[in-house]
Every structure is written in C-alpha cells, then in structure tokens.
Write an enzyme that holds these catalytic residues in place. Structure first.
Site, PDB file in Angstrom:
ATOM      1  N   SER A 230       0.927  -1.348  -0.080  1.00 11.91           N
ATOM      2  CA  SER A 230       0.069   0.135  -0.069  1.00 11.91           C
ATOM      3  C   SER A 230       0.912   1.157   0.010  1.00 11.91           C
ATOM      4  O   SER A 230       1.953   1.217   0.700  1.00 11.91           O
ATOM      5  CB  SER A 230      -0.809  -0.052   1.172  1.00 11.91           C
ATOM      6  OG  SER A 230      -1.551   1.376   1.221  1.00 11.91           O
TER       7      SER A 230
ATOM      8  N   TYR B 270      -0.895  -0.042  10.599  1.00 11.51           N
ATOM      9  CA  TYR B 270      -1.029  -0.384   9.028  1.00 11.51           C
ATOM     10  C   TYR B 270       0.090   0.038   8.267  1.00 11.51           C
ATOM     11  O   TYR B 270       0.638  -0.795   7.534  1.00 11.51           O
ATOM     12  CB  TYR B 270      -2.445   0.144   8.534  1.00 11.51           C
ATOM     13  CG  TYR B 270      -2.819  -0.342   7.162  1.00 11.51           C
ATOM     14  CD1 TYR B 270      -3.115  -1.487   7.069  1.00 11.51           C
ATOM     15  CD2 TYR B 270      -2.711   0.740   6.115  1.00 11.51           C
ATOM     16  CE1 TYR B 270      -3.635  -1.958   5.696  1.00 11.51           C
ATOM     17  CE2 TYR B 270      -2.925   0.015   5.027  1.00 11.51           C
ATOM     18  CZ  TYR B 270      -3.307  -0.901   4.618  1.00 11.51           C
ATOM     19  OH  TYR B 270      -3.850  -1.399   3.318  1.00 11.51           O
TER      20      TYR B 270
HETATM   21  N1  LIG Z   1      -8.750  -0.344   0.261  1.00 11.98           N
HETATM   22  C1  LIG Z   1      -7.637   0.331   0.116  1.00 11.98           C
HETATM   23  O1  LIG Z   1      -7.725   1.645  -0.002  1.00 11.98           O
HETATM   24  C2  LIG Z   1      -6.436  -0.397   0.180  1.00 11.98           C
HETATM   25  C3  LIG Z   1      -5.505   0.491  -0.402  1.00 11.98           C
HETATM   26  C4  LIG Z   1      -4.018  -0.186  -0.439  1.00 11.98           C
HETATM   27  C5  LIG Z   1      -3.866  -1.457  -0.093  1.00 11.98           C
HETATM   28  N2  LIG Z   1      -4.828  -2.282   0.107  1.00 11.98           N
HETATM   29  C6  LIG Z   1      -4.582  -3.719   0.306  1.00 11.98           C
HETATM   30  O2  LIG Z   1      -5.418  -4.207  -0.606  1.00 11.98           O
HETATM   31  C7  LIG Z   1      -5.664  -5.607   0.078  1.00 11.98           C
HETATM   32  C8  LIG Z   1      -7.342  -6.039  -0.360  1.00 11.98           C
HETATM   33  O3  LIG Z   1      -7.820  -5.013   0.724  1.00 11.98           O
HETATM   34  P1  LIG Z   1      -9.296  -4.513   0.410  1.00 11.98           P
HETATM   35  O4  LIG Z   1      -9.633  -3.175   0.528  1.00 11.98           O
HETATM   36  O5  LIG Z   1      -9.848  -5.444  -1.022  1.00 11.98           O
HETATM   37  O6  LIG Z   1     -10.183  -5.344   1.806  1.00 11.98           O
HETATM   38  P2  LIG Z   1     -11.169  -6.166   1.794  1.00 11.98           P
HETATM   39  O7  LIG Z   1     -12.482  -5.790   1.092  1.00 11.98           O
HETATM   40  O8  LIG Z   1     -11.484  -6.304   3.483  1.00 11.98           O
HETATM   41  O9  LIG Z   1     -10.885  -7.754   1.460  1.00 11.98           O
HETATM   42  C9  LIG Z   1      -9.812  -8.478   2.126  1.00 11.98           C
HETATM   43  C10 LIG Z   1     -10.185  -9.815   2.152  1.00 11.98           C
HETATM   44  O10 LIG Z   1      -8.908 -10.405   2.747  1.00 11.98           O
HETATM   45  C11 LIG Z   1      -9.766 -11.512   3.426  1.00 11.98           C
HETATM   46  N3  LIG Z   1      -8.687 -11.700   4.759  1.00 11.98           N
HETATM   47  C12 LIG Z   1      -8.621 -10.933   6.028  1.00 11.98           C
HETATM   48  N4  LIG Z   1      -7.774 -11.525   6.901  1.00 11.98           N
HETATM   49  C13 LIG Z   1      -7.587 -12.729   6.410  1.00 11.98           C
HETATM   50  C14 LIG Z   1      -6.800 -14.106   6.766  1.00 11.98           C
HETATM   51  N5  LIG Z   1      -6.508 -14.014   8.055  1.00 11.98           N
HETATM   52  N6  LIG Z   1      -6.955 -15.013   5.989  1.00 11.98           N
HETATM   53  C15 LIG Z   1      -7.619 -15.228   4.753  1.00 11.98           C
HETATM   54  N7  LIG Z   1      -8.208 -13.849   4.278  1.00 11.98           N
HETATM   55  C16 LIG Z   1      -8.385 -13.055   5.204  1.00 11.98           C
HETATM   56  C17 LIG Z   1     -10.859 -10.705   3.798  1.00 11.98           C
HETATM   57  O11 LIG Z   1     -11.988 -11.508   4.597  1.00 11.98           O
HETATM   58  P3  LIG Z   1     -12.738 -10.723   5.723  1.00 11.98           P
HETATM   59  O12 LIG Z   1     -13.811  -9.923   4.928  1.00 11.98           O
HETATM   60  O13 LIG Z   1     -13.518 -12.276   6.257  1.00 11.98           O
HETATM   61  O14 LIG Z   1     -11.856 -10.177   6.731  1.00 11.98           O
HETATM   62  C18 LIG Z   1     -11.460 -10.279   2.801  1.00 11.98           C
HETATM   63  O15 LIG Z   1     -12.032 -11.226   2.133  1.00 11.98           O
HETATM   64  C19 LIG Z   1      -5.196  -5.621   1.452  1.00 11.98           C
HETATM   65  O16 LIG Z   1      -3.903  -6.351   1.339  1.00 11.98           O
HETATM   66  C20 LIG Z   1      -4.885  -4.232   1.664  1.00 11.98           C
HETATM   67  O17 LIG Z   1      -4.181  -3.825   2.570  1.00 11.98           O
HETATM   68  C21 LIG Z   1      -6.101  -1.843   0.164  1.00 11.98           C
END
Ligand SMILES: NC(=O)c1ccc[n+]([C@@H]2O[C@H](COP(=O)([O-])OP(=O)(O)OC[C@H]3O[C@@H](n4cnc5c(N)ncnc54)[C@H](OP(=O)(O)O)[C@@H]3O)[C@@H](O)[C@H]2O)c1
Length: 268
Positions: free
Chosen positions: A148, A161
């Site tokens: 990120s 984070y």
């Molecule tokens: N959204 C942003 O602005 C952003 C920006 C930069 C980077 N990112 C990164 O992008 C990635 C995806 O994030 P997102 O925004 O799409 O979040 P999200 O919608 O919450 O999706 C994350 C997924 O990972 C799953 N997960 C969490 N803990 C886990 C575990 N221990 N084992 C297996 N699966 C697990 C979650 O399951 P649950 O729903 O059951 O928790 C969810 O399905 C992350 O690495 C995040 O840090 C996001």
C-alpha cells in the site's frame, strides 16, 4: 487498455489469489476470469468465496476455491495442494488478503496491530512459502504482493497499518534476488485508496477520492500481465505519495503535525 483475451499469451496461466472473496481480490478474480486465466481462490469465509466461485464458473471460468486463514501455514499448504489438483500448478500468486485499522494516542490498539502484522506480513510470507516449492521445481513463477502507499511513510492515524505495509514491502524486496535466481519474479503493488470494507469506516472529514474495486482490479491485472518490479496506482496517488516519500524528514514531520486533524473527524 489491456489487450483482449484472445491475443493475450498469458491468459491460460493459473493465478492463485488470497483475499479473493471481497474488495480488490474479488474484483481482481472477476477480471482475471473474464480474461481467461484459471483461478485458485482463497479466503477465510466459505460463503462469499463459494458464491464468487459459482458466479465465475457459471461464466465459463475454470476456478477452484478453498477456505484457508493465511495465518495458518498448514491450512495454506493444504489449500494450495487442493487448488493445484483442481486448476493446475500455480503460475502467479496474488497475495491480496489484508486487514487494516486506525489507532489513537490513547488507544494504540496493539491487538489490532498484531493482527495486521500476522495477516499483512506473516500471512503473505506464509502464502509465498506454500507456493514456492512448486515454483522452484518448475523453475518459474510470479509473486504479486499487495502492499500500500500507506507504507511509504508512517501515517499518523494508522501507524500499525503503515508499519505492516512497509514491512511487507521491505520483505519482498529482500526476497527478490534469491527468488529471481530460481526463476521466480516478485512484483510489489501499491494501491491508493479503494472503496472497500477496509476503508469503509474511516472517519474522513471530507469525502476522499477513491477508486472502485473494479478500477483497482484493472491495475492489479496489469501488474500480473506486465510483471513490473513495483506498481503504484493511480498516477495521481503515485505522484502525490511519491512526493511525500521523498520529503526531507523535517518537512514531512511538519506536514504530518497537521495531517490527522485535517483528514479525520476523530482525535488520534
Ligand atoms: N482498500 C484500500 O484502500 C487499499 C489500499 C491499499 C492497499 N490495500 C490492500 O489491498 C488488499 C485488499 O484489501 P481490500 O481493501 O480489498 O479489503 P477487503 O475488502 O477487506 O478484502 C480483504 C480480504 O482479505 C480477507 N482476509 C483478511 N484476513 C484474512 C486471513 N487471515 N486469511 C484469509 N483471508 C483474510 C478478508 O476476509 P474478511 O472479510 O473475512 O475479513 C477479505 O475477504 C489488502 O492487502 C489491503 O491492505 C487496500
């Protein structure tokens, strides 16, 4: 724009994707499936994962789904073995599973920080560990780690984070040469803000420009196809956060003294 599926030489590759059931992972799975990639999907909740696999299968995609918690190496090894039996050996790993959270000076939320380190850092390392023996045996592979821009510098309202993302970025960088010698390439992806469950509860003072997961997925798929060393998106965030990253510490500290109250409605 990416080339259409028919002319895409990599479209039959097997992509293993963690965090596949929601947000960026779910949108990425959809776009990869539409482009003809074979998919092994991993997440920790069965219901949204199976729902996604059924939707993609109905559209003609070759897809398998396995529940696993990325904090559990045994579950990951079993999931990778089952998925590889179903869709074939892993060509590309997209390690997308992640968790986020804010903290304040009066509530450092160290349990939340521990969870972020376990999932965002060790979880990615464990997932890599589960696919590496196969990639080494085949002498090729591609690992796409979702970091990120929040890891470029320590951001005041989410030091945990930021630290977790800085750690995984550095980890992937350190791992790169040894894997490269064995035919495995690493791409580190740095998304800007994306509208998902991870950002939904952030008490921003003003609505922040955010990508939809489908836009973010388009960039992630581009990273899968183009295999760059690093990939930051969108361009506006890459430029803004790139500038923040290169600021001298004194200027960065001055900017951050104000940044929290300007950005959030809550104290931090
Ligand atoms: N959204 C942003 O602005 C952003 C920006 C930069 C980077 N990112 C990164 O992008 C990635 C995806 O994030 P997102 O925004 O799409 O979040 P999200 O919608 O919450 O999706 C994350 C997924 O990972 C799953 N997960 C969490 N803990 C886990 C575990 N221990 N084992 C297996 N699966 C697990 C979650 O399951 P649950 O729903 O059951 O928790 C969810 O399905 C992350 O690495 C995040 O840090 C996001």
């Amino acid at each position: 724009m990416l080339k259409p599926k028919a002319s895409h030489p990599q479209s039959s590759l097997v992509v293993l994707l963690t965090g596949a059931a929601n947000g960026i992972g779910r949108a990425t799975a959809s776009e990869l499936a539409a482009r003809g990639f074979r998919l092994g999907l991993i997440d920790r909740e069965a219901s949204p994962l199976e729902d996604l696999a059924a939707v993609l299968s109905a559209r003609g995609a070759e897809v398998g789904a396995q529940v696993a918690d990325v904090r559990d190496g045994g579950q990951l090894t079993a999931a990778v073995a089952a998925l590889e039996t179903r869709v074939g050996p892993t060509d590309v790993l997209v390690a997308c599973a992640g968790v986020g959270g804010l903290s304040t000076a009066t509530d450092l939320d160290l349990d939340g920080f521990q969870r972020m380190l376990e999932v965002n850092v060790l979880g990615v390392a464990r997932t890599i560990e589960a696919v590496l023996p196969g990639m080494f045996a085949r002498g090729r592979g591609h690992i796409v780690g979702i970091s990120s821009v929040a890891g470029f510098r320590g951001l005041p309202w989410m030091p945990g984070y930021s630290a977790s993302k800085a750690a995984i970025t550095t980890y992937l960088e350190g791992l790169r040469p040894a894997l490269k010698r064995r035919g495995v390439r690493i791409t580190t992806v740095f998304p800007g803000f994306v509208r998902t469950a991870l950002t939904a509860d952030t008490p921003f003072r003003r609505p922040l420009p955010m990508m939809e997961p489908e836009q973010a997925a388009h960039y992630v798929v581009r990273a899968v196809v183009k295999r760059p060393r690093d990939y930051t998106f969108p361009l506006s965030t890459a430029l803004g956060m790139g500038l923040l990253r290169s600021l001298p510490n004194a200027l960065f500290d001055l900017a951050m003294d104000d940044a929290g109250p300007k950005a959030l409605t809550t104290d931090f």
